[in-house]
Enzyme design. Structure first.
Site: not given
Ligand code: ADP
Length: 611
Positions: A447, A528-529, A144, A204
């Site tokens: 990623h 959502y993000r 992000y 996670d």
């Protein structure tokens, strides 16, 4: 790199706990063994990169003033080559998973306040010199944007280095109060050490900060998996330097103590302010309270489903189980391709061709693996007493058995190195590092998370999945869908894994993200993000009534932060000073930079701003 170099939690707040050191060392070795990118990136521009509209002499004077406030040991200018590192040794200078050039999303400097008073002083300093600041807690928001500021040349305020205490563990109230630099690894250790029978809830991977994850509205997997929903009380430094406490914290306790119900009742009195400090740039959170789950017995299981087309029926079976709270946590539904990826083996071990791994190839490999030839895998956990667990499993088994060929499996049915054992830990609040393994899919992997929300309904789930699958296909990426099912909705997390050393692949990854955001929004599905460089586009998809929500956010921003110093552009919210000046990265903008100063002509600037 030597494996002994993995830093441990007892030495540094970002370190790995000793019990995970061996796994972390192996994960690091696997990642570095496939690395072909250079160990660091030299930069061929004058350093440090300056904040916008700040001259070098003003910047130097400002840094000297900041050193005066925090001490020179707590201010670092970002003038060295950039090192991406890896999960445990991540940088606070730039986005380790860069999507443009490594030198694009960079800070001018990092600073390390040691108290709420010092955070407030830094904010006042930023107002005085009109220098943008960007708060991070740990800075591991990888996928992000990591630690990178949205505005190039901002000063990163790294809260975690010196503010990393668990301030309180309350074994009667089942709650805690933490500072920004507390990772899930650290909170787990401290709660265990307290001896109270309580769990934390972890995502996670356990290396993120409890505060940063909650303010970015991340999720975990126990009954307390909604991290923002299970927080109780905040302390926030506003963009003018004022400090507030939310909820019951606004009511002073006797004799200057913290209010005794600060971590018991979320709302206090008056407007519920906490929400505006999540996914925003309205304040810096310096303390945050969280509820902790009582320790209980638990049983993790997996159900495999044979056919791709079973997906819609699986979703329709899950929904009532969730709404009736028969399943109470946040279970995951994953595509079988993840069984290949979480082995930590590279894609080329399975397939050497171009583009996505074909379905038949996945099938062939899966059939030789413990999961067998299947299409979807549900990882669930049930909680309670032995009897409750047995009763719940009976119901769940009856429901999933309605899908022909489904198989129910338990941890003891699987080999010791199977992923289910990591689910057992995470779903009982024990932080892990296993999820990192699928990064070995590509060399030099970074990623990007594509994370739209879908109703837990057959039709929506299928439409969204097919859109995402086809767009991944168009851009040549494997699709790794994981559904985190919260109740009436599912967080659909599709992870694009790309080679950071491959410019073409990076450009395709961003183009794929942009198209998915756009096309999915046209069908009503929003993220959502998102990554900092996609925030403008995502924010604009939430544009009901001619961008009314954004105008509301801008009104708040301009009144709380008139000089626009706090994280400009985060969540797509730009202060007046920046608005319409080419910073917004909207759909159709194919700039390979986040910085409007790199756009050469006025025509380009106007067209880039899309106004
Ligand atoms: P983590 O390391 O937990 O993944 P980060 O520190 O990278 O989290 O922060 C995630 C996001 O939340 C970033 O965009 C950051 O700006 C924001 N953020 C993190 N900590 C705070 C904080 N204490 N106050 C306000 N915003 C924060």
């Amino acid at each position: 790199m030597s494996s002994s170099a993995v830093p441990v939690l007892s030495d540094v707040h970002t370190g790995i706990p000793e019990n995970l050191l061996e796994k972390a060392t192996a994960a690091k070795e696997r990642l570095y063994s496939r690395k072909t990118a250079p160990p660091y990136y030299e930069r061929d521009e004058q350093l440090p990169v300056l904040p916008p509209d700040v001259s070098r002499s003003t910047f130097n004077a400002a840094i000297a003033a900041l050193e005066g406030i925090l001490g020179s040991a707590n201010v670092e200018v970002n003038d060295k080559p950039l090192v991406d590192g890896w999960y445990i040794e991540h940088p606070n200078t730039h986005d380790a998973y860069h999507v443009f050039s490594p030198g694009d999303s960079v800070s001018s400097a990092q600073c390390y306040p040691g108290s709420v008073e010092e955070v407030s002083a830094v904010v006042k300093w930023a107002n005085k010199f009109e220098i943008p600041i960007y708060p991070i807690s740990i800075g591991r928001n990888l996928g992000y944007g990591g630690a990178a500021p949205r505005v190039r040349g901002s000063v990163v305020v790294d809260l975690g280095r010196r503010m990393n205490k668990v301030l309180k563990v309350d074994g009667e109230n089942y709650s805690c109060l933490v500072e920004p630099g507390v990772t899930y690894y650290k909170l787990y250790d401290e709660v265990k050490r307290s001896g109270f029978p309580m769990w934390i809830d972890t995502p996670d991977l356990g290396g993120g900060s409890v505060v940063g994850n909650a303010v970015d509205r991340g999720v975990g997997y126990t009954l307390y998996g909604d991290h923002f929903g299970n927080h109780c009380g905040m302390e926030v430094v506003l963009p003018n330097g004022e400090v507030i406490r939310t909820g019951m914290g606004a009511l002073p306790g006797p004799d200057g103590t913290d209010n005794p119900t600060w971590q018991s009742f979320q709302y206090g009195y008056g407007p519920y302010a906490d929400g505006i400090f999540s996914q925003s740039n309205f304040g810096i959170v310096t303390k945050m309270g969280f509820w902790l789950m009582p320790d209980t017995q638990h049983q993790t299981f997996m159900v495999t489903f044979p056919n791709d087309e079973d997906f819609a029926d699986i979703v329709d079976i899950i929904r009532p189980l969730m709404i009736k709270r028969i399943l109470g946590n946040i279970p995951q539904l994953r595509n079988v391709i993840q069984e290949l990826a979480v082995t930590g083996r590279p894609k080329t071990d399975f397939y050497k061709g171009e583009g996505r791994v074909p379905r038949e190839v996945i099938r062939e490999h899966a059939s030789k693996m413990p999961c067998g030839d299947c299409a979807w895998i549900f990882y669930g956990t049930v909680y309670g007493t032995k009897e409750q667990i047995a009763d719940t499993l009976k119901i769940v088994n009856i429901e999933f058995s309605k899908i022909a060929g489904s198989k129910f499996l338990f941890p003891e049915d699987m080999p010791a190195d199977h992923y289910i054992h990591s689910r057992v830990s995470v779903c009982s609040g024990v932080p892990e590092i296993r999820e990192l393994d699928w990064l070995n899919w590509k060399p030099n992997a970074g990623h990007l998370f594509f994370a739209p929300i879908s109703p837990t309904k057959k039709h929506d789930a299928r439409v969204l999945y097919e859109l995402v699958r086809d767009i991944h296909d168009e851009f040549g990426f494997d699709v790794f869908p994981t559904y985190c099912i919260a109740n009436r909705e599912m967080h659909f997390i599709a992870n694009i894994v790309y080679d950071r050393d491959d410019e073409d692949e990076k450009a395709r990854a961003m183009a794929c993200m942009r198209k998915m955001i756009d096309v999915c929004a046209q069908h009503g599905y929003g993220e959502y993000r998102t990554h900092i460089l996609l925030a403008d586009q995502v924010a604009h998809t939430y544009g009901w009534n001619n961008q009314a929500m954004m105008r509301f956010n801008e009104t708040l921003k301009d009144s709380l932060d008139p000089k626009g110093i706090l994280a400009p552009g985060r969540a797509g919210i730009w202060p007046a000073k920046y608005r319409g000046k080419g910073w917004e990265l909207l759909l159709g903008d194919d700039r390979a930079t986040s910085n409007p100063a790199d756009i050469k002509t006025v025509t380009e600037l106007v067209s880039a701003s899309h106004l």
